[in-house]
Design a protein around this motif. Structure first.
Motif, PDB file in Angstrom:
ATOM      1  N   ASP A   1       3.967   6.711  -7.868  1.00  0.00           N
ATOM      2  CA  ASP A   1       3.164   5.514  -7.600  1.00  0.00           C
ATOM      3  C   ASP A   1       2.061   5.815  -6.590  1.00  0.00           C
ATOM      4  OD1 ASP A   1       2.114   3.043  -7.272  1.00  0.00           O
ATOM      5  OD2 ASP A   1       3.865   2.143  -6.306  1.00  0.00           O
ATOM      6  N   LEU A   2       0.835   5.941  -7.095  1.00  0.00           N
ATOM      7  CA  LEU A   2      -0.323   6.110  -6.206  1.00  0.00           C
ATOM      8  C   LEU A   2      -1.206   4.876  -6.311  1.00  0.00           C
ATOM      9  CD1 LEU A   2      -1.158   9.852  -7.056  1.00  0.00           C
ATOM     10  CD2 LEU A   2       0.472   8.935  -5.403  1.00  0.00           C
ATOM     11  N   GLY A   3      -0.582   3.747  -6.688  1.00  0.00           N
ATOM     12  CA  GLY A   3      -1.343   2.521  -6.940  1.00  0.00           C
ATOM     13  C   GLY A   3      -1.536   1.683  -5.685  1.00  0.00           C
ATOM     14  N   VAL A   4      -0.706   0.670  -5.524  1.00  0.00           N
ATOM     15  CA  VAL A   4      -0.931  -0.288  -4.432  1.00  0.00           C
ATOM     16  C   VAL A   4      -0.926   0.412  -3.068  1.00  0.00           C
ATOM     17  CG1 VAL A   4       1.519  -0.929  -4.191  1.00  0.00           C
ATOM     18  CG2 VAL A   4      -0.270  -2.563  -3.533  1.00  0.00           C
ATOM     19  N   GLY A   5      -1.804  -0.066  -2.180  1.00  0.00           N
ATOM     20  CA  GLY A   5      -1.970   0.570  -0.876  1.00  0.00           C
ATOM     21  C   GLY A   5      -0.914   0.166   0.122  1.00  0.00           C
ATOM     22  N   VAL A   6       0.284   0.702  -0.036  1.00  0.00           N
ATOM     23  CA  VAL A   6       1.298   0.528   1.007  1.00  0.00           C
ATOM     24  C   VAL A   6       1.689   1.920   1.483  1.00  0.00           C
ATOM     25  CG1 VAL A   6       2.196  -1.662   0.100  1.00  0.00           C
ATOM     26  CG2 VAL A   6       3.270   0.470  -0.595  1.00  0.00           C
ATOM     27  N   TYR A   7       1.997   2.018   2.757  1.00  0.00           N
ATOM     28  CA  TYR A   7       2.423   3.309   3.304  1.00  0.00           C
ATOM     29  C   TYR A   7       3.799   3.665   2.741  1.00  0.00           C
ATOM     30  CZ  TYR A   7       3.922   6.940   6.413  1.00  0.00           C
ATOM     31  OH  TYR A   7       4.392   8.136   6.882  1.00  0.00           O
ATOM     32  N   ARG A   8       4.018   4.936   2.461  1.00  0.00           N
ATOM     33  CA  ARG A   8       5.354   5.397   2.056  1.00  0.00           C
ATOM     34  C   ARG A   8       5.719   6.616   2.896  1.00  0.00           C
ATOM     35  NH1 ARG A   8       6.407   2.520  -2.464  1.00  0.00           N
ATOM     36  NH2 ARG A   8       4.565   1.990  -3.679  1.00  0.00           N
TER      37      ARG A   8
ATOM     38  N   MET B   1      -5.599   5.752   3.601  1.00  0.00           N
ATOM     39  CA  MET B   1      -4.662   5.914   2.491  1.00  0.00           C
ATOM     40  C   MET B   1      -5.327   6.337   1.190  1.00  0.00           C
ATOM     41  SD  MET B   1      -1.861   2.963   2.582  1.00  0.00           S
ATOM     42  CE  MET B   1      -1.162   2.295   4.052  1.00  0.00           C
ATOM     43  N   PHE B   2      -6.634   6.047   1.048  1.00  0.00           N
ATOM     44  CA  PHE B   2      -7.211   6.173  -0.297  1.00  0.00           C
ATOM     45  C   PHE B   2      -8.235   7.287  -0.444  1.00  0.00           C
ATOM     46  CE2 PHE B   2      -6.405   1.622   0.591  1.00  0.00           C
ATOM     47  CZ  PHE B   2      -5.268   1.501  -0.197  1.00  0.00           C
ATOM     48  N   SER B   3      -8.271   7.808  -1.681  1.00  0.00           N
ATOM     49  CA  SER B   3      -9.351   8.694  -2.120  1.00  0.00           C
ATOM     50  C   SER B   3      -9.497   8.485  -3.613  1.00  0.00           C
ATOM     51  CB  SER B   3      -9.010  10.162  -1.887  1.00  0.00           C
ATOM     52  OG  SER B   3      -9.176  10.521  -0.534  1.00  0.00           O
ATOM     53  N   PHE B   4     -10.689   8.724  -4.116  1.00  0.00           N
ATOM     54  CA  PHE B   4     -10.859   8.806  -5.563  1.00  0.00           C
ATOM     55  C   PHE B   4     -10.517  10.223  -5.987  1.00  0.00           C
ATOM     56  CE2 PHE B   4     -14.423   5.429  -5.595  1.00  0.00           C
ATOM     57  CZ  PHE B   4     -13.553   4.451  -6.025  1.00  0.00           C
ATOM     58  N   LEU B   5      -9.731  10.340  -7.047  1.00  0.00           N
ATOM     59  CA  LEU B   5      -9.482  11.675  -7.579  1.00  0.00           C
ATOM     60  C   LEU B   5     -10.742  12.171  -8.293  1.00  0.00           C
ATOM     61  CD1 LEU B   5      -7.434  13.939  -7.958  1.00  0.00           C
ATOM     62  CD2 LEU B   5      -6.551  12.755  -9.968  1.00  0.00           C
ATOM     63  N   GLY B   6     -11.535  11.238  -8.813  1.00  0.00           N
ATOM     64  CA  GLY B   6     -12.803  11.609  -9.448  1.00  0.00           C
ATOM     65  C   GLY B   6     -12.639  11.970 -10.922  1.00  0.00           C
ATOM     66  N   ILE B   7     -11.708  11.293 -11.596  1.00  0.00           N
ATOM     67  CA  ILE B   7     -11.545  11.515 -13.042  1.00  0.00           C
ATOM     68  C   ILE B   7     -11.894  10.222 -13.774  1.00  0.00           C
ATOM     69  CG2 ILE B   7      -9.811  13.323 -12.738  1.00  0.00           C
ATOM     70  CD1 ILE B   7      -7.630  11.270 -13.378  1.00  0.00           C
TER      71      ILE B   7
ATOM     72  N   LYS C   1      -0.695  -3.088   7.331  1.00  0.00           N
ATOM     73  CA  LYS C   1      -0.464  -1.652   7.207  1.00  0.00           C
ATOM     74  C   LYS C   1      -0.009  -1.033   8.525  1.00  0.00           C
ATOM     75  CE  LYS C   1      -2.745  -2.829   3.555  1.00  0.00           C
ATOM     76  NZ  LYS C   1      -3.085  -2.557   2.212  1.00  0.00           N
ATOM     77  N   ASN C   2      -0.740  -1.323   9.623  1.00  0.00           N
ATOM     78  CA  ASN C   2      -0.390  -0.610  10.858  1.00  0.00           C
ATOM     79  C   ASN C   2       0.888  -1.148  11.514  1.00  0.00           C
ATOM     80  OD1 ASN C   2      -1.686  -2.933  11.643  1.00  0.00           O
ATOM     81  ND2 ASN C   2      -3.231  -1.936  12.916  1.00  0.00           N
TER      82      ASN C   2
END
Ligand code: LMR
Length: 401
Positions: free
Chosen positions: A30-37, A347-353, A246-247
């Motif tokens: 799961d690399l979807g919703v922006g929650v810390y894991r 938390m986020f980056s675009f993979l660029g695909i 988040k914090n």
């Protein structure tokens, strides 16, 4: 009345959450919703939160209303966190804070205030921006328009294009900025860029509306507030939507606040009175529990220190993962340079695909990210890093979709 309603497409992030939950494959990532894991893939209750919550439950004697502006002690704690102890706006009583149901509530409250005083204002948002900015802000009736921001070629900010576009805006236009950990790109402004932007906003009389949802998860609690503190000290008016999701890991407790900086204490009081009235007309009173926990953490030096250490641990884990994933991708996809992931923050980056490749990752490899290829770096861990890199390599080498 409702028989003519047709179903709408779910929000892309929430739709992905549901699809991930429904996938029975044990390899799913799961690399979807922006929650810390954490490294077990869990989103734990922070220790400082757990302890503040136990103390709160032991001492709480009533559940009566707190009031539309929320808990004053929480509001003050958030001012100190965001602005620092000795910020000039606090010393000159030019800042007011109103508690809100999460950063989302704060964004909406700010948008409603702008619409109340200047209904024709346009809010300029970065290209791209968080998927929920548009419904949250335009739901108030304000119009939104884009400004250039992310440069896919470098993985950084297209600063010259951004400032050229902002320099053409009419006076009093509203510019939505991400304080740190830009969502969805991870490309942040440097201190020098914040300073240059400040001069531009001053010159053009633009109103910054800062979304601060990730303080502490980028460079640090102080560094992530650099732009907000600078703008608040130097500009007559600033709005800032703060999230504790988040914090503090308080996602479901809906804990946030809107800060308004105004030119004089009297103007700040007037803005506060409007915010209270707007809040009363939408949610009446904000939920208390998360705010009471945050206040409990700030009121106890030991809990505060422990919370700061937990934020630092989250940040360091994300930064470590950024380097790890670049290493894995370099090994499995040597034809492509993913080094930009290590230079981005949050938390986020675009993979660029492409969206087709994202679909293939999901359907064939059970790796979930939004169609624009935004991935939540915190969803990676030792057990799935190599699997993720191999899946990416497979998708990159399969015929174009
Ligand atoms: C995200 O961007 O995934 C988070 O902010 C969660 C949300 O509500 O969209």
């Amino acid at each position: 009345m409702f028989e003519r309603l047709e179903s709408v497409i779910p929000d892309p992030i929430l739709g992905l959450m549901a699809a991930f939950r429904a996938d029975p494959d044990p390899r799913k990532v799961d690399l979807g919703v922006g929650v810390y894991r954490d490294d077990r893939g869990e989103t734990p209750v922070l220790e400082a939160v757990r302890r503040a919550e136990s103390a709160l439950l032991a001492r709480q004697s009533t559940k009566t209303y707190v009031g539309p502006a929320g808990n004053p002690a929480f509001n003050e704690a958030i001012e100190r966190l965001v602005l620092g102890e000795e910020h000039p706006t606090r010393l000159t009583a030019r800042v007011r804070t109103v508690q809100a149901p999460g950063g989302c509530g704060a964004l909406r409250l700010g948008a409603e205030l702008i619409r109340a005083v200047s209904p024709d204002s346009v809010v300029y948002v970065s290209t791209p921006t968080w998927a929920n900015h548009s419904p949250l802000l335009s739901g108030s009736g304000l119009k939104l328009a884009p400004y250039p921001y992310f440069d896919p070629a470098t993985g950084g900010v297209q600063f010259a294009a951004m400032t050229a576009a902002l320099a053409r805006l009419p006076a009093r236009a509203v510019v939505l900025l991400h304080a740190s950990c830009h969502n969805p790109t991870g490309a942040d402004l440097s201190p020098a860029q914040w300073r240059e932007l400040l001069e531009l906003l001053k010159r053009r009389q633009l109103l910054p509306f800062i979304d601060m949802a990730y303080q502490g998860l980028g460079e640090g609690l102080e560094a992530d507030a650099y732009g907000m503190r600078l703008f608040s000290a130097e500009l007559p008016e600033v709005l800032c939507a703060v999230s504790c999701s988040k914090n503090f890991g308080l996602y479901r407790e809906r804990t946030g606040a809107l800060q308004v900086i105004n030119e004089t204490p009297a103007a700040a009081d007037a803005a506060f009175s409007h915010l209270v009235r707007i809040a009363r007309g939408i949610w009446s009173m904000p939920p208390d529990h998360g705010a009471a926990i945050v206040h409990g953490i700030f009121a106890d030096a030991t809990l505060r220190t422990s919370w700061q250490a937990e934020v630092a641990a989250m940040r360091q884990r994300i930064q470590g993962l950024r380097h790890e994933v670049v290493k894995q991708l370099r090994q499995h996809c040597p034809q492509r340079d993913f080094g930009f992931i290590a230079t981005q923050r949050g938390m986020f980056s675009f993979l660029g695909i492409s969206a087709g490749q994202v679909r293939e990752l999901r359907e064939r490899h059970h790796v979930y990210m939004t169609d624009d290829s935004r991935m939540n770096i915190a969803g990676l861990r030792a057990q799935n890093l190599e699997y993720f890199a191999r899946a990416t390599a497979a998708v990159l080498s399969s015929p174009a979709r």
